[in-house]
Design a protein around this motif. Structure first.
Motif, PDB file in Angstrom:
ATOM      1  N   ARG A  30      16.358  36.677  27.782  1.00 46.48           N
ATOM      2  CA  ARG A  30      16.239  37.914  26.997  1.00 46.48           C
ATOM      3  C   ARG A  30      17.564  38.301  26.345  1.00 46.48           C
ATOM      4  O   ARG A  30      17.628  39.271  25.593  1.00 46.48           O
ATOM      5  CB  ARG A  30      15.790  39.062  27.911  1.00 46.48           C
ATOM      6  CG  ARG A  30      14.358  38.966  28.391  1.00 46.48           C
ATOM      7  CD  ARG A  30      13.926  40.313  28.991  1.00 46.48           C
ATOM      8  NE  ARG A  30      12.816  40.174  29.902  1.00 46.48           N
ATOM      9  CZ  ARG A  30      12.894  40.340  31.226  1.00 46.48           C
ATOM     10  NH1 ARG A  30      14.051  40.659  31.773  1.00 46.48           N
ATOM     11  NH2 ARG A  30      11.829  40.210  31.996  1.00 46.48           N
ATOM     12  N   GLY A  31      18.621  37.586  26.684  1.00 45.76           N
ATOM     13  CA  GLY A  31      19.933  37.891  26.107  1.00 45.76           C
ATOM     14  C   GLY A  31      20.689  38.953  26.863  1.00 45.76           C
ATOM     15  O   GLY A  31      21.705  39.482  26.373  1.00 45.76           O
ATOM     16  N   GLU A  32      20.217  39.313  28.076  1.00 54.62           N
ATOM     17  CA  GLU A  32      20.870  40.382  28.836  1.00 54.62           C
ATOM     18  C   GLU A  32      22.280  39.987  29.291  1.00 54.62           C
ATOM     19  O   GLU A  32      23.091  40.849  29.610  1.00 54.62           O
ATOM     20  CB  GLU A  32      20.008  40.764  30.049  1.00 54.62           C
ATOM     21  CG  GLU A  32      18.686  41.402  29.663  1.00 54.62           C
ATOM     22  CD  GLU A  32      17.831  41.721  30.888  1.00 54.62           C
ATOM     23  OE1 GLU A  32      18.381  41.734  32.015  1.00 54.62           O
ATOM     24  OE2 GLU A  32      16.619  41.966  30.713  1.00 54.62           O
ATOM     25  N   TRP A  33      22.549  38.665  29.363  1.00 53.62           N
ATOM     26  CA  TRP A  33      23.874  38.231  29.827  1.00 53.62           C
ATOM     27  C   TRP A  33      24.925  38.336  28.715  1.00 53.62           C
ATOM     28  O   TRP A  33      26.117  38.309  28.988  1.00 53.62           O
ATOM     29  CB  TRP A  33      23.815  36.775  30.307  1.00 53.62           C
ATOM     30  CG  TRP A  33      23.037  36.589  31.572  1.00 53.62           C
ATOM     31  CD1 TRP A  33      22.295  37.511  32.238  1.00 53.62           C
ATOM     32  CD2 TRP A  33      22.921  35.375  32.323  1.00 53.62           C
ATOM     33  NE1 TRP A  33      21.703  36.960  33.356  1.00 53.62           N
ATOM     34  CE2 TRP A  33      22.084  35.639  33.429  1.00 53.62           C
ATOM     35  CE3 TRP A  33      23.426  34.097  32.169  1.00 53.62           C
ATOM     36  CZ2 TRP A  33      21.763  34.678  34.379  1.00 53.62           C
ATOM     37  CZ3 TRP A  33      23.116  33.125  33.115  1.00 53.62           C
ATOM     38  CH2 TRP A  33      22.284  33.406  34.209  1.00 53.62           C
ATOM     39  N   GLU A  34      24.448  38.402  27.471  1.00 50.34           N
ATOM     40  CA  GLU A  34      25.378  38.368  26.347  1.00 50.34           C
ATOM     41  C   GLU A  34      26.362  39.534  26.388  1.00 50.34           C
ATOM     42  O   GLU A  34      27.525  39.399  26.020  1.00 50.34           O
ATOM     43  CB  GLU A  34      24.609  38.392  25.010  1.00 50.34           C
ATOM     44  CG  GLU A  34      23.674  37.217  24.793  1.00 50.34           C
ATOM     45  CD  GLU A  34      24.418  35.902  24.734  1.00 50.34           C
ATOM     46  OE1 GLU A  34      25.579  35.893  24.270  1.00 50.34           O
ATOM     47  OE2 GLU A  34      23.849  34.871  25.167  1.00 50.34           O
ATOM     48  N   GLY A  35      25.885  40.691  26.797  1.00 49.47           N
ATOM     49  CA  GLY A  35      26.752  41.871  26.778  1.00 49.47           C
ATOM     50  C   GLY A  35      27.596  42.026  28.026  1.00 49.47           C
ATOM     51  O   GLY A  35      28.353  42.999  28.154  1.00 49.47           O
ATOM     52  N   LEU A  36      27.485  41.101  28.974  1.00 44.26           N
ATOM     53  CA  LEU A  36      28.240  41.219  30.221  1.00 44.26           C
ATOM     54  C   LEU A  36      29.696  40.808  30.033  1.00 44.26           C
ATOM     55  O   LEU A  36      30.027  39.998  29.151  1.00 44.26           O
ATOM     56  CB  LEU A  36      27.608  40.346  31.310  1.00 44.26           C
ATOM     57  CG  LEU A  36      26.204  40.730  31.783  1.00 44.26           C
ATOM     58  CD1 LEU A  36      25.676  39.688  32.755  1.00 44.26           C
ATOM     59  CD2 LEU A  36      26.203  42.113  32.436  1.00 44.26           C
ATOM     60  N   PRO A  75      33.056  38.710  30.928  1.00 41.78           N
ATOM     61  CA  PRO A  75      33.137  37.272  31.276  1.00 41.78           C
ATOM     62  C   PRO A  75      32.985  37.000  32.769  1.00 41.78           C
ATOM     63  O   PRO A  75      32.283  36.078  33.164  1.00 41.78           O
ATOM     64  CB  PRO A  75      34.519  36.868  30.767  1.00 41.78           C
ATOM     65  CG  PRO A  75      34.802  37.828  29.653  1.00 41.78           C
ATOM     66  CD  PRO A  75      34.170  39.115  30.047  1.00 41.78           C
ATOM     67  N   ASP A  76      33.624  37.834  33.592  1.00 40.35           N
ATOM     68  CA  ASP A  76      33.540  37.617  35.046  1.00 40.35           C
ATOM     69  C   ASP A  76      32.120  37.828  35.551  1.00 40.35           C
ATOM     70  O   ASP A  76      31.610  37.060  36.381  1.00 40.35           O
ATOM     71  CB  ASP A  76      34.486  38.566  35.783  1.00 40.35           C
ATOM     72  CG  ASP A  76      35.945  38.163  35.618  1.00 40.35           C
ATOM     73  OD1 ASP A  76      36.187  37.021  35.145  1.00 40.35           O
ATOM     74  OD2 ASP A  76      36.830  38.963  35.963  1.00 40.35           O
ATOM     75  N   ALA A  77      31.483  38.862  35.041  1.00 38.03           N
ATOM     76  CA  ALA A  77      30.106  39.154  35.467  1.00 38.03           C
ATOM     77  C   ALA A  77      29.157  38.047  35.015  1.00 38.03           C
ATOM     78  O   ALA A  77      28.244  37.650  35.757  1.00 38.03           O
ATOM     79  CB  ALA A  77      29.656  40.499  34.890  1.00 38.03           C
ATOM     80  N   ARG A  78      29.395  37.537  33.810  1.00 35.91           N
ATOM     81  CA  ARG A  78      28.533  36.457  33.313  1.00 35.91           C
ATOM     82  C   ARG A  78      28.720  35.196  34.154  1.00 35.91           C
ATOM     83  O   ARG A  78      27.747  34.520  34.489  1.00 35.91           O
ATOM     84  CB  ARG A  78      28.853  36.189  31.842  1.00 35.91           C
ATOM     85  CG  ARG A  78      27.993  35.089  31.267  1.00 35.91           C
ATOM     86  CD  ARG A  78      28.093  35.008  29.773  1.00 35.91           C
ATOM     87  NE  ARG A  78      27.233  33.967  29.251  1.00 35.91           N
ATOM     88  CZ  ARG A  78      26.927  33.818  27.980  1.00 35.91           C
ATOM     89  NH1 ARG A  78      27.401  34.679  27.084  1.00 35.91           N
ATOM     90  NH2 ARG A  78      26.142  32.850  27.578  1.00 35.91           N
ATOM     91  N   ARG A  79      29.997  34.898  34.462  1.00 36.03           N
ATOM     92  CA  ARG A  79      30.249  33.704  35.301  1.00 36.03           C
ATOM     93  C   ARG A  79      29.590  33.858  36.663  1.00 36.03           C
ATOM     94  O   ARG A  79      29.076  32.890  37.235  1.00 36.03           O
ATOM     95  CB  ARG A  79      31.751  33.496  35.455  1.00 36.03           C
ATOM     96  CG  ARG A  79      32.375  32.713  34.290  1.00 36.03           C
ATOM     97  CD  ARG A  79      33.771  32.216  34.649  1.00 36.03           C
ATOM     98  NE  ARG A  79      34.689  33.335  34.843  1.00 36.03           N
ATOM     99  CZ  ARG A  79      35.412  33.894  33.869  1.00 36.03           C
ATOM    100  NH1 ARG A  79      35.299  33.428  32.634  1.00 36.03           N
ATOM    101  NH2 ARG A  79      36.228  34.896  34.123  1.00 36.03           N
ATOM    102  N   GLU A  80      29.594  35.080  37.179  1.00 38.38           N
ATOM    103  CA  GLU A  80      28.966  35.319  38.484  1.00 38.38           C
ATOM    104  C   GLU A  80      27.466  35.066  38.412  1.00 38.38           C
ATOM    105  O   GLU A  80      26.874  34.486  39.319  1.00 38.38           O
ATOM    106  CB  GLU A  80      29.257  36.753  38.923  1.00 38.38           C
ATOM    107  CG  GLU A  80      28.787  37.036  40.344  1.00 38.38           C
ATOM    108  CD  GLU A  80      29.131  38.454  40.796  1.00 38.38           C
ATOM    109  OE1 GLU A  80      28.510  38.911  41.774  1.00 38.38           O
ATOM    110  OE2 GLU A  80      30.012  39.084  40.169  1.00 38.38           O
TER     111      GLU A  80
END
Length: 1078
Positions: free
Chosen positions: A827-833, A835-840
């Motif tokens: 859904r693209g929810e990771w796009e706005g995270l 960098p650290d949160a996305r890597r997690e």
């Protein structure tokens, strides 16, 4: 070279002119001889001219000039002396290529004279006119020749031929003392063969002079400016072994060594030979495994090891100053040799590495050819190493003692290689311990030393004395006398602890070389091969992850793809090099022989065989009395297991080379895997299941295009194995035993340990003899369900169901989490995270994926195992002890797989996580159909109030049709569903009755009406028999106070049972009176 014109001096300078009555006669004689000689003899081009023509050259001249004979007495007593002196002079010139005669070559005869000689001008001047060499002045002449810095500057023509002769110039002008003296030695040997008997003593003396002067050169090297005589000696040996006939060099060196040993006043023999060792080591470390020159150096080292005096100095020289540091052994001469390999010289540094370059651009065939080439060179290398060690062991007792001391100290100093912490701290590791290449090559050489007794039925094997491993510290003198050189073995964990009632076995006064060989070899394999195997497994996994990541990066056009490819290339070079080093066929074959022989030996020790011949294995095994198994280190069994697992992964074809070896492994597994009396460590016994899987014929599906492995020998040995019943029982025993290992991580470990057991069980079930053995265990369990100790097969089934429930539950949870994360990402929810949160998030998805895949694989195996077991084993499954558990498990699984919860498991790619819902549904339905003929089973299904419903079975039927299962299966399951529903309808009425039951009639654990109440003796609590029976399968304690409890201790509560039965009868009558409407 001295100009020939300068040689044209007055003949009066020649001392032999005195033989003639006048100078004119002498000139006439000389001029008369020259045409005659030139007309009958071609010019000399070579110092190796035949001596048959030159022996009597002077006597011929005298014969032709009888008028001059009367004058001979002025210088010599007879013409014979003249001839002899001239022949000696010529012979010395031919041997040493030196002369005192600088006269006009045209005045000399060509016969018997070398074409070039070094003119010893200073010595000629000192002799005041004497221009011939004899036995009185040759020593001085040779000494002067050896001191010349540039002998080539003093070359003169000895014959009238002035043609260019580079060979003669090179030989006569040789600057290096040792090669020059060896060439003189060779020429002297030729003279000895050809000269007449009257000159033989002179030729022999010349030959001896070459040897004595070589000894002098080596004893006083400082005299010979700008020369490294030790380097020259090494080069001489090297050239000798590179040539076709090294015997001549060896003969010469042997004579020189004899002289050195007889005269050690100036320098000891050790002081002479150690510099040669140092030069050898300095050169050898820069050589490469596939470099032919390496093998000539090994020939030189082999010669050193074969010479008793050099060998003794060698083994003294390799003893390190700090024997506690493992790396110091690698820095010795022998260690430098052992460090040669195709492995990386500096761990992690592929630059400058000469093997498997650009692996991603090389075809599989090219890689295979390069690996075969490396294997060929490795085979030669290991053969040489073996001969060197064998030769050193066969020399004097002192030499053998020193070599074995070196080995013992080396292995003790490197014992830390096997520690877990060492592999986690590479910086410290490489400073403290010898390299992988060192241990691998040492192991390969020791394996070859073991081959004479590496036959499974070899009587020599039985001379092995395990008490060696229990010996504690002792003095060096005692070690020497008792042949005990390994150290620290008493600290090793053994197969079993010393039994408390066992008397200490008496150790031997002296131990055989076989005992030490076997221990050294197994210890070396434990420290070397095992670590390389672990590295290969880790690299394999890393390569797979890198490949997947790189492919994803490429698809996304990620700039990191180039960097990932470079990482992949570097790691692939390391992996291919390690694989080539560890899969050399001859080494693996030797190791196979050793491990099979070790297996045979341990089986004999487990039977208490102390005789000189092997005893046939028979069951049941007798109890142990005064066993030596308590002295056998665990690493004997660890090595064996590790090796066969390695073969299955990386060199499967080796397993097909010997049926006899495979049978010995099956014997070993059968005896030890399920027998805690003979192998205490449950982890080690569980590992034997993995070994059994390794030697078992393949069953897993092949990748597309993969070659079908040859399994003929394994199939034959496995199917005809005469102890099949005991092997099947041992497998089920260890399955049960690893439930409680005492390890804090035992719960997680047991699933990994059981992983290989499922395919083994499946294979066994496909073979009649094994299947009947398993059914026999099941029948025994059915007949002894309430025995004091629960039967083995009952405990096995209970644990199997425990595993199935846990694994599938865990797999379902992980799949649900994966689906949520995948939806968020899509859904693209990771796009706005950040960098650290996305890597997690990415890390969580990867971790859940790995865990989900593992639990899916294992749950597939457990359900599949239950499916084939229930095809022929039914009674025990439908017994109240197990029926309720298996039914609730199956219903719960169906709810998730076909019911309303199934949507939560629909991840993107089932295959990525090994999720096989269709196979699971099919296996669960198969279990239902297998047990559906039993009324007790069908009646128990509806009692599962948590998951059962008629709708669930309707949904299951719909899924069976959807996945195109056979029609007869669908029809049969539909009939079973109807049958179960009729039981459910009857039970619904009964449950209405049970709902009014007093609390004292209900089971305190399950809250169900007790039908067979029993009293627990220590807690005095009453429970239903089936409830406590199920509990005791997993935990033999009272659930209310944790006191020890077994089934034979419980007592029926007859009074309560009668009350329950009366209450049931009463309510039954009341229901009948009320009628259907009631």
């Amino acid at each position: 070279m001295t100009d020939q014109g300068n040689n044209n001096q007055n003949i009066s300078c020649n001392p032999f002119a005195a033989l003639f009555s006048s100078l004119a006669d002498a000139k006439q004689f000389a001029s008369g001889q020259k045409p005659q000689q030139q007309s009958t003899q071609p010019p000399l081009e070579d110092s190796g001219e035949s001596h048959s023509e030159s022996e009597n050259s002077v006597s011929d001249s005298v014969d032709d000039n009888d008028d001059s004979v009367a004058e001979i007495s002025r210088s010599f007593r007879s013409r014979q002396e003249l001839c002899e002196q001239l022949n000696v002079n010529h012979m010395i010139q031919r041997i040493f290529l030196i002369t005192l005669d600088n006269s006009d070559p045209s005045l000399r005869g060509d016969n018997g004279i070398p074409p070039r000689c070094v003119y010893l001008e200073e010595m000629a001047a000192d002799l005041d006119g004497q221009d011939w060499l004899d036995m009185d002045n040759i020593e001085q002449a040779l000494f002067n020749r050896l001191l010349l810095l540039e002998p080539g500057n003093q070359l003169i023509y000895m014959t009238s031929c002035s043609a260019v002769n580079l060979s003669a110039d090179r030989d006569a002008g040789e600057k290096c003392a040792i090669p020059y003296l060896f060439a003189c030695y060779q020429r002297a040997k030729e003279e000895v063969k050809k000269v007449p008997e009257k000159l033989l003593s002179f030729a022999l003396r010349c030959k001896n002079l070459t040897v004595s002067n070589t000894r002098t050169v080596l004893l006083t090297p400082e005299i010979y400016i700008s020369q490294n005589v030790y380097e020259q000696l090494l080069d001489l040996l090297l050239e000798g072994f590179r040539g076709a006939q090294p015997e001549e060099v060896v003969e010469f060196v042997e004579e020189v060594i004899a002289g050195l040993l007889s005269d050690q006043e100036v320098r000891t023999f050790e002081e002479v030979i150690v510099p040669v060792f140092d030069i050898f080591q300095g050169r050898f470390k820069d050589l490469d495994l596939c470099q032919p020159l390496l093998y000539f150096y090994l020939d030189v080292l082999l010669y050193f090891s074969q010479h008793k005096d050099i060998a003794k100095v060698l083994v003294e020289h390799i003893q390190p100053k700090d024997p506690a540091n493992g790396l110091q052994f690698q820095k010795t001469l022998l260690g430098t040799v052992l460090n040669i390999s195709c492995l990386l010289k500096t761990p992690g540094v592929v630059e400058g590495h000469g093997y498997f370059l650009n692996p991603s651009r090389s075809s599989a065939q090219e890689t295979k050819v390069q690996e075969a080439n490396i294997h060929q060179f490795m085979g030669q290398f290991h053969d040489k190493l073996h001969l060197i060690l064998k030769s050193l062991l066969q020399r004097s007792g002192e030499t053998r003692h020193l070599l074995l001391t070196w080995l013992g100290n080396c292995l003790q100093a490197n014992a830390g290689r096997a520690k877990i912490w060492a592999n986690q701290m590479p910086e410290i590791f490489f400073q403290m311990y010898a390299s992988d290449a060192f241990l691998l090559n040492l192991g390969a050489a020791l394996l070859k030393l073991c081959q004479p007794f590496c036959k499974p039925h070899s009587p020599k094997l039985l001379t092995f004395n395990p008490t060696y491993c229990a010996l504690k510290e002792m003095s060096e003198e005692e070690r020497r006398n008792r042949n005990v050189h390994a150290r620290g073995l008493e600290k090793e964990t053994c197969l079993i602890p010393v039994p408390p009632q066992q008397q200490q076995l008496e150790s031997a006064q002296s131990y055989s070389l076989l005992t030490e060989n076997l221990i050294f070899t197994q210890l070396t394999m434990h420290l070397g091969f095992h670590r390389l195997h672990e590295q290969m497994v880790k690299m394999n996994q890393s390569l797979h992850r890198l490949q997947v990541t790189w492919q994803e990066a490429q698809r996304a056009s990620n700039p990191m793809s180039e960097q990932l490819l470079e990482q992949f290339e570097r790691l692939m070079i390391v992996y291919l090099s390690t694989k080539a080093a560890t899969t050399q066929p001859a080494m693996l074959q030797c190791c196979l022989n050793l491990q099979a022989s070790t297996a045979a030996l341990l089986v004999q020790l487990s039977m208490g065989n102390q005789g000189p011949e092997h005893v046939a294995l028979d069951f049941p095994l007798s109890s142990l009395q005064n066993t030596v198994l308590c002295y056998v280190p665990e690493f004997f069994a660890e090595n064996l297991g590790d090796f066969f697992i390695f073969l299955r992964r990386f060199a499967d074809d080796i397993l097909e080379t010997s049926a006899e070896n495979l049978e010995q492994i099956l014997n070993f597994i059968t005896v030890f895997m399920g027998n805690v009396e003979r192998m205490k460590n449950p982890h080690l016994r569980a590992k034997l299941a993995e070994v059994l899987e390794a030697v078992m014929p393949h069953m897993e599906p092949l990748a597309p295009g993969a070659a079908q492995p040859i399994v003929f020998q394994r199939e034959r040995v496995f199917c005809s194995y005469r102890h099949a019943p005991q092997l099947a029982e041992a497998l089920i025993t260890v399955f049960v035993d690893i439930e409680f290992t005492g390890d804090p991580h035992q719960f997680e470990q047991k699933f990994n340990y059981r992983r290989p057991m499922y395919p083994i069980l499946k294979y066994m079930w496909s073979k009649d003899n094994y299947r009947e053995s398993i059914k026999h265990l099941a029948n025994y369990a059915s007949e002894n369900l309430e025995a004091m100790n629960p039967p083995l097969f009952l405990r096995f089934l209970n644990l199997l169901m425990n595993d199935a429930i846990f694994l599938l539950d865990e797999a379902i949870q992980y799949l649900s989490k994966i689906k949520v994360l995948q939806l968020e990402r899509d859904r693209g929810e990771w796009e706005g995270l950040a960098p650290d949160a996305r890597r997690e998030k990415e890390s969580s998805l990867q971790m859940f994926g790995q865990l989900g895949r593992f639990h899916n694989i294992m749950s597939n195996e457990t359900i599949g195992t239950l499916a084939f077991l229930t095809s022929e084993i039914k009674g025990i499954f439908v017994h109240p002890f197990l029926a309720e558990r298996i039914i609730s498990m199956l219903n719960d699984f169906l709810q998730h797989l076909v019911g309303p919860k199934m949507g939560a498991l629909k991840v993107k790619d089932f295959s990525e996580f090994d999720f096989k819902p269709q196979q699971l549904v099919s296996d669960i339905c198969t279990i239902y159909l297998n047990l559906g003929d039993e009324e007790n089973f069908c009646a128990t299904v509806p009692k599962d109030g948590r998951s059962y419903s008629p709708t669930l079975f309707t949904q299951t039927l719909r899924v069976l049709k959807k996945i195109n299962k056979p029609g007869d299966m669908i029809v049969a399951f539909g009939l079973l569903a109807d049958k179960i529903k009729s039981h459910a309808d009857r039970q619904q009425q009964e449950e209405e009755t049970y709902a009014e039951a007093p609390d004292e009639f209900l089971d305190p654990i399950m809250s169900t009406l007790m039908l067979d109440p029993v009293l627990l003796p220590s807690s005095n609590v009453t429970v239903d028999r089936s409830t406590i029976a199920r509990h005791l399968l997993s935990d033999q304690t009272d659930p209310f106070n944790r006191s020890p409890l077994t089934m034979d201790q419980i007592r029926p509560n007859e009074e309560l049972k009668q009350q329950i039965l009366q209450w049931l009868e009463k309510h039954k009558q009341e229901r009948l009176q009320l009628g259907p409407s009631g």
